[in-house]
Every structure is written in structure tokens, then in C-alpha cells.
Design an enzyme around this catalytic site. Sequence first.
Site, PDB file in Angstrom:
ATOM      1  N   GLU A 160      61.505 -20.461  32.332  1.00  0.00           N
ATOM      2  CA  GLU A 160      61.737 -19.993  30.972  1.00  0.00           C
ATOM      3  C   GLU A 160      61.463 -18.503  31.041  1.00  0.00           C
ATOM      4  OE1 GLU A 160      62.779 -21.494  28.219  1.00  0.00           O
ATOM      5  OE2 GLU A 160      63.047 -23.388  29.285  1.00  0.00           O
ATOM      6  N   THR A 203      57.813 -11.151  38.315  1.00  0.00           N
ATOM      7  CA  THR A 203      58.200 -10.047  37.426  1.00  0.00           C
ATOM      8  C   THR A 203      57.106  -8.988  37.347  1.00  0.00           C
ATOM      9  OG1 THR A 203      58.442  -9.545  35.063  1.00  0.00           O
ATOM     10  CG2 THR A 203      57.428 -11.615  35.563  1.00  0.00           C
ATOM     11  N   ASP A 204      57.507  -7.769  37.040  1.00  0.00           N
ATOM     12  CA  ASP A 204      56.515  -6.699  36.854  1.00  0.00           C
ATOM     13  C   ASP A 204      55.651  -6.955  35.614  1.00  0.00           C
ATOM     14  OD1 ASP A 204      58.450  -6.203  34.912  1.00  0.00           O
ATOM     15  OD2 ASP A 204      58.680  -4.068  35.364  1.00  0.00           O
ATOM     16  N   GLU A 205      56.121  -7.883  34.742  1.00  0.00           N
ATOM     17  CA  GLU A 205      55.381  -8.116  33.494  1.00  0.00           C
ATOM     18  C   GLU A 205      54.009  -8.725  33.744  1.00  0.00           C
ATOM     19  OE1 GLU A 205      57.658  -9.485  30.173  1.00  0.00           O
ATOM     20  OE2 GLU A 205      59.535  -8.826  31.060  1.00  0.00           O
ATOM     21  N   TYR A 252      54.720 -15.679  28.290  1.00  0.00           N
ATOM     22  CA  TYR A 252      55.671 -15.674  29.422  1.00  0.00           C
ATOM     23  C   TYR A 252      55.024 -15.040  30.653  1.00  0.00           C
ATOM     24  CZ  TYR A 252      59.269 -13.661  32.447  1.00  0.00           C
ATOM     25  OH  TYR A 252      60.000 -13.259  33.552  1.00  0.00           O
ATOM     26  N   ARG A 312      57.516  -6.721  18.101  1.00  0.00           N
ATOM     27  CA  ARG A 312      57.143  -7.944  18.812  1.00  0.00           C
ATOM     28  C   ARG A 312      55.618  -8.005  18.908  1.00  0.00           C
ATOM     29  NH1 ARG A 312      59.497  -8.336  24.821  1.00  0.00           N
ATOM     30  NH2 ARG A 312      61.243  -9.436  23.865  1.00  0.00           N
ATOM     31  N   ARG A 351      61.405   0.430  29.337  1.00  0.00           N
ATOM     32  CA  ARG A 351      61.622  -0.532  30.414  1.00  0.00           C
ATOM     33  C   ARG A 351      62.260   0.209  31.584  1.00  0.00           C
ATOM     34  NH1 ARG A 351      58.488  -2.561  27.658  1.00  0.00           N
ATOM     35  NH2 ARG A 351      58.400  -4.657  26.765  1.00  0.00           N
ATOM     36  N   THR A 394      69.130 -25.695  31.206  1.00  0.00           N
ATOM     37  CA  THR A 394      68.537 -25.501  29.877  1.00  0.00           C
ATOM     38  C   THR A 394      69.502 -24.628  29.075  1.00  0.00           C
ATOM     39  OG1 THR A 394      67.451 -23.424  30.432  1.00  0.00           O
ATOM     40  CG2 THR A 394      66.238 -25.463  30.942  1.00  0.00           C
ATOM     41  N   PHE A 425      70.997 -16.197  34.783  1.00  0.00           N
ATOM     42  CA  PHE A 425      71.510 -14.834  34.992  1.00  0.00           C
ATOM     43  C   PHE A 425      71.306 -14.350  36.437  1.00  0.00           C
ATOM     44  CE2 PHE A 425      69.843 -10.271  34.375  1.00  0.00           C
ATOM     45  CZ  PHE A 425      71.057  -9.687  34.712  1.00  0.00           C
ATOM     46  N   LYS A 448      53.949 -16.575  34.390  1.00  0.00           N
ATOM     47  CA  LYS A 448      54.447 -16.058  35.669  1.00  0.00           C
ATOM     48  C   LYS A 448      53.282 -15.613  36.558  1.00  0.00           C
ATOM     49  CE  LYS A 448      58.246 -15.485  36.767  1.00  0.00           C
ATOM     50  NZ  LYS A 448      59.218 -16.395  37.447  1.00  0.00           N
TER      51      LYS A 448
HETATM   52  P1  NAD Z   1      67.452 -17.150  32.918  1.00  0.00           P
HETATM   53  O1  NAD Z   1      66.672 -17.601  31.720  1.00  0.00           O
HETATM   54  O2  NAD Z   1      68.773 -16.475  32.726  1.00  0.00           O
HETATM   55  O3  NAD Z   1      67.730 -18.411  33.866  1.00  0.00           O
HETATM   56  C1  NAD Z   1      66.765 -19.379  34.152  1.00  0.00           C
HETATM   57  C2  NAD Z   1      67.454 -20.544  34.874  1.00  0.00           C
HETATM   58  O4  NAD Z   1      66.437 -21.518  35.192  1.00  0.00           O
HETATM   59  C3  NAD Z   1      68.497 -21.271  34.017  1.00  0.00           C
HETATM   60  O5  NAD Z   1      69.647 -21.548  34.790  1.00  0.00           O
HETATM   61  C4  NAD Z   1      67.796 -22.548  33.610  1.00  0.00           C
HETATM   62  O6  NAD Z   1      68.685 -23.639  33.378  1.00  0.00           O
HETATM   63  C5  NAD Z   1      66.912 -22.795  34.830  1.00  0.00           C
HETATM   64  N1  NAD Z   1      65.765 -23.644  34.516  1.00  0.00           N
HETATM   65  C6  NAD Z   1      64.918 -23.520  33.468  1.00  0.00           C
HETATM   66  N2  NAD Z   1      64.011 -24.513  33.489  1.00  0.00           N
HETATM   67  C7  NAD Z   1      64.276 -25.270  34.587  1.00  0.00           C
HETATM   68  C8  NAD Z   1      63.673 -26.421  35.159  1.00  0.00           C
HETATM   69  N3  NAD Z   1      62.624 -27.015  34.586  1.00  0.00           N
HETATM   70  N4  NAD Z   1      64.196 -26.926  36.321  1.00  0.00           N
HETATM   71  C9  NAD Z   1      65.277 -26.347  36.900  1.00  0.00           C
HETATM   72  N5  NAD Z   1      65.901 -25.267  36.387  1.00  0.00           N
HETATM   73  C10 NAD Z   1      65.402 -24.720  35.248  1.00  0.00           C
HETATM   74  O7  NAD Z   1      66.453 -16.251  33.740  1.00  0.00           O
HETATM   75  P2  NAD Z   1      66.759 -14.960  34.637  1.00  0.00           P
HETATM   76  O8  NAD Z   1      66.751 -13.770  33.779  1.00  0.00           O
HETATM   77  O9  NAD Z   1      67.917 -15.253  35.511  1.00  0.00           O
HETATM   78  O10 NAD Z   1      65.429 -14.916  35.514  1.00  0.00           O
HETATM   79  C11 NAD Z   1      65.337 -15.632  36.737  1.00  0.00           C
HETATM   80  C12 NAD Z   1      63.949 -15.437  37.317  1.00  0.00           C
HETATM   81  O11 NAD Z   1      63.718 -14.049  37.541  1.00  0.00           O
HETATM   82  C13 NAD Z   1      62.828 -15.920  36.407  1.00  0.00           C
HETATM   83  O12 NAD Z   1      61.853 -16.548  37.205  1.00  0.00           O
HETATM   84  C14 NAD Z   1      62.288 -14.652  35.788  1.00  0.00           C
HETATM   85  O13 NAD Z   1      60.918 -14.781  35.481  1.00  0.00           O
HETATM   86  C15 NAD Z   1      62.514 -13.654  36.902  1.00  0.00           C
HETATM   87  N6  NAD Z   1      62.698 -12.258  36.483  1.00  0.00           N
HETATM   88  C16 NAD Z   1      63.616 -11.950  35.517  1.00  0.00           C
HETATM   89  C17 NAD Z   1      63.821 -10.618  35.179  1.00  0.00           C
HETATM   90  C18 NAD Z   1      64.863 -10.223  34.153  1.00  0.00           C
HETATM   91  O14 NAD Z   1      64.966  -9.051  33.805  1.00  0.00           O
HETATM   92  N7  NAD Z   1      65.684 -11.141  33.650  1.00  0.00           N
HETATM   93  C19 NAD Z   1      63.078  -9.609  35.809  1.00  0.00           C
HETATM   94  C20 NAD Z   1      62.157  -9.967  36.796  1.00  0.00           C
HETATM   95  C21 NAD Z   1      61.987 -11.297  37.125  1.00  0.00           C
HETATM   96  P1  TYD Z   2      63.993  -8.122  26.647  1.00  0.00           P
HETATM   97  O1  TYD Z   2      65.423  -7.917  27.021  1.00  0.00           O
HETATM   98  O2  TYD Z   2      63.638  -9.323  25.821  1.00  0.00           O
HETATM   99  O3  TYD Z   2      63.158  -8.071  27.996  1.00  0.00           O
HETATM  100  P2  TYD Z   2      61.550  -7.987  28.217  1.00  0.00           P
HETATM  101  O4  TYD Z   2      60.863  -8.371  26.949  1.00  0.00           O
HETATM  102  O5  TYD Z   2      61.347  -9.000  29.286  1.00  0.00           O
HETATM  103  O6  TYD Z   2      61.269  -6.591  28.655  1.00  0.00           O
HETATM  104  O7  TYD Z   2      63.499  -6.848  25.856  1.00  0.00           O
HETATM  105  C1  TYD Z   2      63.603  -5.545  26.408  1.00  0.00           C
HETATM  106  C2  TYD Z   2      62.978  -4.579  25.437  1.00  0.00           C
HETATM  107  O8  TYD Z   2      63.781  -4.520  24.256  1.00  0.00           O
HETATM  108  C3  TYD Z   2      61.592  -4.974  24.973  1.00  0.00           C
HETATM  109  O9  TYD Z   2      60.801  -3.781  24.806  1.00  0.00           O
HETATM  110  C4  TYD Z   2      61.820  -5.625  23.633  1.00  0.00           C
HETATM  111  C5  TYD Z   2      63.027  -4.888  23.091  1.00  0.00           C
HETATM  112  N1  TYD Z   2      63.950  -5.678  22.246  1.00  0.00           N
HETATM  113  C6  TYD Z   2      64.358  -5.160  21.016  1.00  0.00           C
HETATM  114  O10 TYD Z   2      63.944  -4.068  20.595  1.00  0.00           O
HETATM  115  N2  TYD Z   2      65.226  -5.894  20.255  1.00  0.00           N
HETATM  116  C7  TYD Z   2      65.691  -7.108  20.660  1.00  0.00           C
HETATM  117  O11 TYD Z   2      66.476  -7.754  19.917  1.00  0.00           O
HETATM  118  C8  TYD Z   2      65.268  -7.615  21.922  1.00  0.00           C
HETATM  119  C9  TYD Z   2      65.751  -8.964  22.415  1.00  0.00           C
HETATM  120  C10 TYD Z   2      64.398  -6.854  22.690  1.00  0.00           C
END
Ligand code: NAD
Ligand code: TYD
Length: 334
Positions: A83, A124-126, A149, A272, A213, A37, A12, A153
Site C-alpha cells: 500500500e 522509500t526515503d520516507e 505509510y 496533510r 520532493r 488491489t 506503477f 515501510k
Molecule cells: P502502487 O501502489 O502503484 O502499486 C502497488 C502494487 O502492489 C499494486 O500492483 C498492488 O496491486 C500490489 N499489491 C498491493 N497489496 C498487495 C498484496 N497484499 N499482495 C500482492 N500485491 C499487492 O505502488 P508504487 O508506487 O508502484 O510503489 C511500489 C513500491 O515502491 C512500494 O513498495 C513503495 O513503497 C515503493 N516506493 C514508491 C515510491 C513512489 O514514488 N511511488 C518511491 C519509493 C519507493
Molecule cells: P504524493 O504524490 O502523495 O507523494 P508522497 O506523499 O509520497 O510524497 O505527494 C507528493 C507531494 O504533493 C506531497 O508533499 C503532498 C502533495 N500533494 C498535494 O499537495 N496535493 C495532492 O492532491 C496530493 C496527492 C499530494
Amino acid sequence: METILVTGGAGFIGSNFIRFVLSNFKEYQVINLDFLTYAGNLSNLKDVETDKKYKFIFGDISDKKIFERLPKNIDYIINFAAESHVDRSIQEAGIFLKTNVLGTLNLLEHARSISIKKFIQVSTDEVYGSLDETGKFSETTNLSPNNPYSASKASADLFVNSYHKTHEVPANITRCSNNYGPYQFPEKLIPLTIMRALNDQEIPVYGDGTNIRDWIHVEDHARGIMTVLQKGKIGEIYNIGGGNEIQNINLVKSILSQLNKPFDLISFVEDRKGHDKRYAIDFRKIHEKLSWSPKIDFKKGLENTVQWYKNNIDWIRNIQDGSYLKIREQFFKG
Ligand code: NAD
Ligand code: TYD
């Protein structure tokens, strides 16, 4: 021309980042290293795959051998590969340790072996844990991860810091709040809600839905990372946030209203495990030191995002029927 190695660029945020760089900066070429993946989808990058400044390499960052296949002239490494789904980490944490921690360590070793200008760890802020009703996470907030997770991180962040201090790897860590926008895998709250609402399916809301969030549009995040790449001081951590705190239940209702779907699609389900109550980011540091701030208005950004998923039903269908995974099989066959 400088070269950026992006890992996890088929996911993403990585795919949105690559598109952002190629369309806004002439001076960079991008190599995307991704293991495809379940969360990796090369169709996220269909529009850039023929760009001469873009190259895809299939590989796993937790397998050291992959680095022998990479070009040596890399200027920047930005590690998105991970992941990324909390619920999956509660089911099975091992792969989170392997990819998020060992994978990051391998990348740091690689960064040491070639001389790079900067390594950016996309964190991540998490990692800060959970907030009560008041306060925000700053860069000096203690690490206090509550789920596997965020623990993985946080561990990766500690390795990045240690490689900076011990081996002088020039690094920055960015810690961003929840992202939304196009191409998000529909297991996360926003795309899951849109997808299920479009199919008139129940929307599972965990607990009482009052968890909060702090949402940021993925393009603002991409711009924040580029700001850190170009202006960030080596060794520093930068929080990136959108300043949009909203309870899950209100977010879900807002999406349903936009889609003209009834609120009785909402189904409150078991909470959760270890569910963090509230995230909120204090992003004054990146604002004051690097002049970055989020630009995309949440209401408008959410409207456009909902519209994007409506306009890209095939993208969702290919995920639902698993056909997007076929391309990975081709890479495995060689
Ligand atoms: P995502 O799960 O959509 O994408 C992860 C990507 O990493 C995928 O393309 C997957 O194929 C690849 N990948 C997984 N394992 C791999 C490996 N062993 N080698 C090479 N590639 C691999 O994740 P995202 O939401 O795009 O998040 C990207 C980064 O940003 C992550 O590090 C996540 O912790 C961080 N992040 C995400 C959010 C969010 O809201 N989604 C917020 C803050 C930080
Ligand atoms: P998520 O999108 O999984 O992001 P994160 O856990 O990294 O914050 O979840 C966002 C919020 O939404 C989190 O408080 C969990 C909640 N949630 C639901 O209530 N229902 C769902 O089906 C999912 C996936 C998340």
C-alpha cells in the site's frame, strides 16, 4: 536463464520495472505476483503479457498459502508490493500493517525456505522522516517515519535487516525518492494534477505548497534496482535519488504551463496531517560503489510524462470509471 519474482508488478513502479527488465536483459524471466488491489492494473503490462519470459500469478503476499503455488526455482525476489499512498494510510492504517509489514515477513520466510541469490526490498526515503532546508538523507540517517505509510515501510526494512542478520537471507534494501513517469495511479501528485488539469478541474495543493520532493524518473529507479541486483553487496542499503528537488507549487505550475492551463485552477487546501516538509536523497553510495546515477533530465522527463498521459486518456478513463477493476473479479471467480 534466471528467474526474478516481482511482487506488486501490476502497480506503477513494478510494471515499469518489468518492462525495463524484459526489454533490456535477455538473461532473466519474470514472475509477477500481484493481488490487483485498487492500485494494480494489468493493462499497465499489456505489451508484455504474451512475452514467453513473463508470467502473472494472482495472489496476496499477506496470505502465506500463496507461496505454495509459486515455483521453487526462483533466483531473486524483488518486493514492490505495498500500500503506497500516504493519504490513505492517514485514513486507515491497518491494511498498511498487513501488506507492507506482514506481507514482507511472509516473503522473507519464503525466501528462507527456498534458496535464493538475493532479496531486494523496495523501500522509500520516507522512512527517514522529514528534512529542514538543509542536508540530505544518507543510508546512515536515523529512521524517523512520521506517517503510518512510512512507519510500515520502516518496519518492513527492519524485518529485512533482521532476516539477513539472523537467518542469513541475502538481502539488499533500496530507498528511493518520489518517482514519476507513465502508469502512475492518478491519486499521486503528478498524474492527479495532469488528469484534473486536462478536465479543467481544481488542483488541490496541500498547505502553502512549499513542501519539497526530490523527483526521479521511474526508469532511472528501475535501472538502480537492477544495478543493486547485479552488483549490490549483500546486506547493504542503497539510496536512489534523482537530484531534482522542487516545491509542490512550482511543480504544479510547471505542469499547468505545459498544458496551457491557467494557474487559477490551483486551490490551496487544508494541509496533510504530519506532512513531511522536505525530502532529498544523497545517492553518493550507489554512485561511487556501483557506478549508478540518474540519467533522465527532469524537465524532459516531465514533458514526456505529461505527453504520455495526454496520449493515454483511455488508460485514465478506465481507472476513473472503475472498468480496470473488472479483471480482478475474474481472478476471484477463479
Ligand atoms: P502502487 O501502489 O502503484 O502499486 C502497488 C502494487 O502492489 C499494486 O500492483 C498492488 O496491486 C500490489 N499489491 C498491493 N497489496 C498487495 C498484496 N497484499 N499482495 C500482492 N500485491 C499487492 O505502488 P508504487 O508506487 O508502484 O510503489 C511500489 C513500491 O515502491 C512500494 O513498495 C513503495 O513503497 C515503493 N516506493 C514508491 C515510491 C513512489 O514514488 N511511488 C518511491 C519509493 C519507493
Ligand atoms: P504524493 O504524490 O502523495 O507523494 P508522497 O506523499 O509520497 O510524497 O505527494 C507528493 C507531494 O504533493 C506531497 O508533499 C503532498 C502533495 N500533494 C498535494 O499537495 N496535493 C495532492 O492532491 C496530493 C496527492 C499530494
